[in-house]
Design a protein around this motif. Structure first.
Motif, mmCIF file in Angstrom:
data_model
loop_
_atom_site.group_PDB
_atom_site.id
_atom_site.type_symbol
_atom_site.label_atom_id
_atom_site.label_comp_id
_atom_site.label_asym_id
_atom_site.label_seq_id
_atom_site.Cartn_x
_atom_site.Cartn_y
_atom_site.Cartn_z
ATOM 1 N N UNK A 184 53.701 40.691 41.771
ATOM 2 C CA UNK A 184 53.681 40.531 40.376
ATOM 3 C C UNK A 184 52.798 41.374 39.370
ATOM 4 N N UNK A 185 51.639 41.938 39.944
ATOM 5 C CA UNK A 185 50.941 42.814 39.243
ATOM 6 C C UNK A 185 51.586 44.191 39.172
ATOM 7 N N UNK A 186 52.298 44.545 40.016
ATOM 8 C CA UNK A 186 53.016 45.793 40.237
ATOM 9 C C UNK A 186 54.287 45.612 39.071
ATOM 10 N N UNK A 187 54.728 44.414 39.276
ATOM 11 C CA UNK A 187 55.996 44.121 38.278
ATOM 12 C C UNK A 187 55.379 44.295 36.782
ATOM 13 N N UNK A 188 54.612 43.960 36.503
ATOM 14 C CA UNK A 188 53.879 44.097 35.070
ATOM 15 C C UNK A 188 53.990 45.594 34.627
ATOM 16 N N UNK B 57 42.725 41.897 35.430
ATOM 17 C CA UNK B 57 43.044 40.786 36.047
ATOM 18 C C UNK B 57 42.508 39.418 35.621
ATOM 19 N N UNK B 58 42.224 39.601 34.164
ATOM 20 C CA UNK B 58 41.833 38.444 33.478
ATOM 21 C C UNK B 58 42.033 38.988 32.085
ATOM 22 N N UNK C 144 44.355 47.873 29.336
ATOM 23 C CA UNK C 144 45.777 47.671 28.632
ATOM 24 C C UNK C 144 46.274 46.276 28.663
ATOM 25 N N UNK C 145 46.287 45.840 29.821
ATOM 26 C CA UNK C 145 47.115 44.430 30.058
ATOM 27 C C UNK C 145 46.570 43.828 31.346
ATOM 28 N N UNK C 146 47.075 42.626 31.355
ATOM 29 C CA UNK C 146 46.582 41.867 32.895
ATOM 30 C C UNK C 146 47.751 40.628 32.677
ATOM 31 N N UNK C 147 47.996 40.433 34.052
ATOM 32 C CA UNK C 147 48.795 39.116 34.396
ATOM 33 C C UNK C 147 47.701 38.357 35.029
ATOM 34 N N UNK C 148 47.490 37.139 34.556
ATOM 35 C CA UNK C 148 46.297 36.223 35.209
ATOM 36 C C UNK C 148 46.872 34.856 34.848
ATOM 37 N N UNK C 149 45.954 34.064 35.675
ATOM 38 C CA UNK C 149 46.131 32.623 35.656
ATOM 39 C C UNK C 149 45.005 31.961 35.000
ATOM 40 N N UNK C 150 45.081 31.184 33.679
ATOM 41 C CA UNK C 150 44.107 30.563 33.021
ATOM 42 C C UNK C 150 43.316 29.529 34.054
ATOM 43 N N UNK C 151 42.222 29.104 34.004
ATOM 44 C CA UNK C 151 41.647 27.848 34.494
ATOM 45 C C UNK C 151 42.508 26.579 34.251
ATOM 46 N N UNK C 152 43.123 26.498 32.976
ATOM 47 C CA UNK C 152 44.003 25.415 32.641
ATOM 48 C C UNK C 152 45.239 25.304 33.568
ATOM 49 N N UNK D 241 47.656 29.478 48.757
ATOM 50 C CA UNK D 241 48.715 30.140 48.126
ATOM 51 C C UNK D 241 48.398 30.818 46.926
ATOM 52 N N UNK D 242 49.194 31.585 46.113
ATOM 53 C CA UNK D 242 48.938 32.356 44.895
ATOM 54 C C UNK D 242 49.316 31.373 43.615
ATOM 55 N N UNK D 243 48.619 31.700 42.743
ATOM 56 C CA UNK D 243 48.635 30.639 41.459
ATOM 57 C C UNK D 243 50.202 30.828 41.137
ATOM 58 N N UNK D 244 50.854 29.570 40.717
ATOM 59 C CA UNK D 244 52.037 29.386 40.231
ATOM 60 C C UNK D 244 52.391 29.661 38.586
ATOM 61 N N UNK D 245 51.381 29.270 37.951
ATOM 62 C CA UNK D 245 51.410 29.496 36.792
ATOM 63 C C UNK D 245 50.564 30.578 35.954
ATOM 64 N N UNK D 246 51.284 31.557 35.207
ATOM 65 C CA UNK D 246 50.542 32.837 34.989
ATOM 66 C C UNK D 246 50.621 33.168 33.432
ATOM 67 N N UNK D 247 50.002 34.063 32.794
ATOM 68 C CA UNK D 247 50.194 34.387 31.708
ATOM 69 C C UNK D 247 49.822 35.983 31.504
#
Length: 306
Positions: A129-133, A226-227, A236-244, A267-273
């Motif tokens: 997911x990180x490399x895809x971003x 990562x946040x 520059x950018x990040x893909x991350x999962x919020x506490x919510x 498992x890894x986070x399912x939901x992300x931003x």
């Protein structure tokens, strides 16, 4: 005989999970956001009794003796470390902890032998997911730099495997003490097109971050964090999962548990931003797509991979 039969009927394995204890590492905004959201999500079902405890005030009597219908959610690394050292009387779901930290703790205290009783939803994102971003944000940049401590060396196996799928080259510099940080960073920036940060607190902490961000900016090597906080600070950018978002996944796990409370595997986070610092992208003269487009592409690639 009737008592024995009653004992079978109401044996611990027959109780549904209905008691949740939140053990929170400290009184901090991210942890409190998670706890508030999880309480809100589970309260809608009117099924669960939820108790919140902060680790500094934890007492032995706070933990139930009969934990057949009980799940403890350990929030943050200190809470995870505390529960790892206690007898495995209940199922423990560890959240908002890095993957590497979870597995080291589980091995250290012998909890890796039963991942259905000591499990985790990691804080960090899967490597693909990180490399895809990076691929979607900056097509053509294939030399990725990783700055890590000696304790983070196990991470390289996973990222190298993911990099092969993207035809990317991973350059690694390992730092053993603070005096090596800047020389290692300069070497890394000299042969990398992107710097990818990871949740390694030995490297990426509040003392080192200003130097890392400034050095990468001067070398025109964008840093992917990562946040959202790292993006706000200058990544520059990040893909991350919020506490919510993590709380949503935890609520789904809890509500889907069988009566014996066997947790799903780590498992890894399912939901992300996705977050993008447009000021940094303009300063580096980068032509990037916006957050919503990058998010849509990441979701699409995740669905194709399933």
């Amino acid at each position: 005989m009737l008592l024995a039969l009653f004992g079978l009927i109401v044996s611990p394995a027959c109780f549904a999970v209905d008691n949740i204890t939140l053990l929170i590492s400290e009184d901090g905004p991210a942890y409190n956001e998670f706890a508030s959201q999880l309480n809100s999500l589970l309260a809608n079902s009117n099924k669960y009794t939820i108790k919140t405890i902060y680790l500094p005030s934890l007492k032995p009597e706070d933990l139930p003796r009969n934990a057949a219908n009980h799940v403890l959610v350990a929030v943050g690394t200190p809470a995870m470390n505390s529960m790892a050292q206690k007898p495995p009387a209940m199922s423990v779901l560890n959240v908002m902890v890095p993957r590497d930290s979870f597995h080291k703790t589980a091995r250290q205290y012998g909890r890796h032998q039963d991942p259905h009783r000591f499990s985790s939803i990691y804080f960090d994102q899967p490597w693909n997911r990180q490399l895809a971003l990076i691929r979607y944000a900056l097509p053509g940049r294939n030399r990725i730099g990783l700055l890590m401590s000696k304790d983070g060396s196990e991470m390289t196996v996973g990222v190298q495997a993911a990099a092969k799928e993207f035809d990317m080259q991973i350059n690694v510099e390992t730092v053993t003490d603070d005096s090596e940080l800047l020389p290692a960073l300069r070497r890394l920036l000299g042969n990398s097109e992107v710097l990818l940060a990871m949740p390694d607190a030995t490297i990426y902490n509040r003392n080192n971050m200003p130097s890392i961000l400034l050095s990468s900016y001067r070398q025109k090597v964008p840093l992917f964090g990562f946040s959202a906080a790292y993006v706000k600070a200058g990544a520059l950018a990040a893909v991350y999962s919020s506490p919510a978002q993590i709380a949503l996944q935890v609520s789904e796990v809890i509500q889907g548990l069988p009566a014996h409370a066997n947790l799903p595997l780590p498992q890894y986070p399912r939901y992300f931003s996705v977050s993008v610092n447009t000021q940094v992208s303009r300063s580096l003269s980068l032509d990037m797509e916006d957050e919503s487009t990058l998010m849509r592409k990441l979701k699409s690639s995740a669905e194709r991979a399933q």
